[in-house]
Write an enzyme that holds these catalytic residues in place. Structure first.
Site, mmCIF file in Angstrom:
data_model
loop_
_atom_site.group_PDB
_atom_site.id
_atom_site.type_symbol
_atom_site.label_atom_id
_atom_site.label_comp_id
_atom_site.label_asym_id
_atom_site.label_seq_id
_atom_site.Cartn_x
_atom_site.Cartn_y
_atom_site.Cartn_z
ATOM 1 N N LYS A 160 -3.616 -5.488 -8.499
ATOM 2 C CA LYS A 160 -5.096 -3.949 -8.672
ATOM 3 C C LYS A 160 -6.083 -5.014 -8.304
ATOM 4 O O LYS A 160 -6.255 -5.951 -9.079
ATOM 5 C CB LYS A 160 -4.993 -3.213 -9.685
ATOM 6 C CG LYS A 160 -3.693 -2.082 -10.021
ATOM 7 C CD LYS A 160 -3.731 -1.526 -9.379
ATOM 8 C CE LYS A 160 -2.696 0.104 -9.374
ATOM 9 N NZ LYS A 160 -2.457 0.668 -8.611
ATOM 10 N N ASP A 188 -2.631 -3.981 -4.698
ATOM 11 C CA ASP A 188 -2.827 -2.979 -4.417
ATOM 12 C C ASP A 188 -4.423 -3.179 -4.892
ATOM 13 O O ASP A 188 -4.754 -2.505 -6.053
ATOM 14 C CB ASP A 188 -2.145 -2.351 -5.297
ATOM 15 C CG ASP A 188 -1.865 -0.490 -5.080
ATOM 16 O OD1 ASP A 188 -2.939 -0.018 -4.705
ATOM 17 O OD2 ASP A 188 -1.559 -0.054 -5.581
ATOM 18 N N GLU A 214 -0.984 -3.373 -0.746
ATOM 19 C CA GLU A 214 -0.862 -1.899 -1.005
ATOM 20 C C GLU A 214 -1.938 -1.436 -0.407
ATOM 21 O O GLU A 214 -3.385 -1.213 -1.202
ATOM 22 C CB GLU A 214 -0.495 -1.659 -2.083
ATOM 23 C CG GLU A 214 0.038 -0.240 -1.977
ATOM 24 C CD GLU A 214 0.441 0.062 -3.737
ATOM 25 O OE1 GLU A 214 0.802 1.323 -3.711
ATOM 26 O OE2 GLU A 214 1.014 -0.447 -3.775
ATOM 27 N N ASP A 239 0.564 4.207 1.235
ATOM 28 C CA ASP A 239 0.859 5.052 -0.303
ATOM 29 C C ASP A 239 0.113 6.201 -0.609
ATOM 30 O O ASP A 239 0.748 7.123 -0.509
ATOM 31 C CB ASP A 239 -0.116 3.866 -2.069
ATOM 32 C CG ASP A 239 0.198 5.154 -3.288
ATOM 33 O OD1 ASP A 239 1.142 5.781 -3.460
ATOM 34 O OD2 ASP A 239 -0.035 4.254 -4.013
ATOM 35 N N LYS A 263 6.674 7.792 -3.741
ATOM 36 C CA LYS A 263 5.992 8.361 -4.719
ATOM 37 C C LYS A 263 6.869 9.889 -5.338
ATOM 38 O O LYS A 263 6.804 10.522 -4.209
ATOM 39 C CB LYS A 263 4.895 8.016 -5.621
ATOM 40 C CG LYS A 263 4.384 6.698 -5.646
ATOM 41 C CD LYS A 263 2.768 6.720 -6.503
ATOM 42 C CE LYS A 263 2.514 5.397 -6.709
ATOM 43 N NZ LYS A 263 1.328 5.460 -6.684
#
Length: 367
Positions: A160, A188, A214, A239, A263
């Site tokens: 992250k 991400d 991402e 995302d 997701k």
């Protein structure tokens, strides 16, 4: 076979350590377990994982939608998943609530047909390799966790970023130096960078063999993402920009991504997730199956989805591994692989649920 009863239980499970991303920090996994029972005695399970910052729902709105869906669906026949999914979508409301009901119905549908869910979804394979996600933290802590995860057997790390471009680059360089060149690294930003910051970071890390970036920019900046993709040597994955099939169509039309992260909670149903996957496949764009903060039920649904479809190239199903306690007493991991259970549906039974983690029934509806 008709639905006799829908029950809902809440849970709030502590994480092993605080999990920090560009959008905030989590210390628990909170949500609902959904249990749907048929008049024939079959039981299907689903899980809702609300997220105010990504899904626009919370525990309260999720429960309200679950009540609406229960009133809509109790007494319905499960023979037509298409019709049930359309009715779920028509009710609207909390995406995670709709997903939980959808998940439980697909579990039931597979049990009725006496097959594991992944087989009915396509049966592409019987296991998938997952990454493990490292939240935002200091360089030393990031490197220590990366080395520990590699020692455990994980071959892909998702790191992250998105709070501070300079610190992001320093952390990524330190991790690559520490783990060597045989470990995949994905990053991400959770919408944390501006266009200029993202471009600067990309230029700084282009020699680090980063597999994917991402959601580097805000979800609604598709034109900025398309511009960034055109200049990036690293594939761009969306995302938060893609919740449903329509979002996927727009993103692909604008050439804003190289990969789409699906997701189940974002899609709000397995049917909608399938639509995104098939749109991506038609456009020859690979997908990832990711997760919110689900425990074992939601993760098992994701595993079944990933094992069902070849278009799912990347897997990020690790949220349940971050929790201190298990909602379901079954094993679905042999690091770094995740595998579905071989029994019908999602593969576990009522006796496998750890009801001690759950509240008393907060919703019981009978016809």
């Amino acid at each position: 076979m008709k639905i006799k009863k829908i029950s809902v239980y809440s849970f709030n499970v502590k994480l092993r350590s605080p999990f920090r991303i560009a959008l905030g920090t989590s210390i628990t996994s909170s949500g609902y377990l959904v249990r749907i029972e048929t008049k024939g005695g079959l039981i299907g399970f689903g899980e809702a994982s609300p997220s105010s910052k990504i899904l626009g729902d919370d525990m309260k709105s999720c429960l309200e939608t679950l009540r609406s869906l229960a009133n809509e669906l109790v007494g319905s026949d499960i023979k037509s998943m298409e019709e049930l999914e359309r009715r779920i979508a028509k009710v609207g409301g909390s995406p995670s609530a709709r997903c939980a009901i959808s998940m439980a119905l697909w579990d039931l549908w597979a049990r009725i047909h006496n097959e594991p869910l992944y087989v009915l979804l396509g049966g592409a394979r019987d296991r998938v390799e997952t990454d493990y996600t490292i939240g935002i933290k200091g360089i030393k802590e990031t490197v220590e966790e990366a080395l520990s995860l590699v020692k455990m057997g994980f071959r892909t790390l998702k790191i992250k970023v998105g709070e501070d471009p300079k610190k992001d680059v320093e952390r990524l360089k330190a991790v690559r130096d520490a783990v060597g060149d045989k470990v995949n690294i994905r990053i991400d930003a959770n919408q944390g960078w501006t266009y200029e910051e993202a471009l600067w970071v990309i230029n700084q890390i282009k020699d680090l063999d980063i597999q994917l970036i991402e959601q580097p920019l805000p979800a609604n900046d598709l034109r900025g993402l398309a511009k960034l993709k055109a200049r990036s040597e690293i594939p761009i994955m969306l995302d938060e920009s893609v919740h449903n099939a329509y979002d996927a169509l727009i993103a692909l039309k604008l050439n804003a991504c190289d990969v789409i992260n699906i997701k189940l909670m974002k899609a709000a149903s397995i049917r909608e997730a399938l639509k995104i996957a098939y749109i991506a496949e038609a456009a020859e764009i690979p997908t990832m199956i990711g997760c919110m903060a689900e425990l074992q039920v939601g993760i098992l649904a994701g595993i079944n989805f990933a094992c069902g479809l070849n278009v799912v190239k990347y897997v990020d199903l690790d949220a349940d591994l971050m929790a201190e306690q298990r909602l379901v007493s079954v094993n679905t991991i042999e690091i770094p692989y995740r595998f579905p259970l071989r029994s019908p549906g999602l593969g576990f039974e009522d006796k496998d649920i750890n009801y001690d983690l759950l509240s008393k029934e907060v919703e019981v509806t009978k016809d």
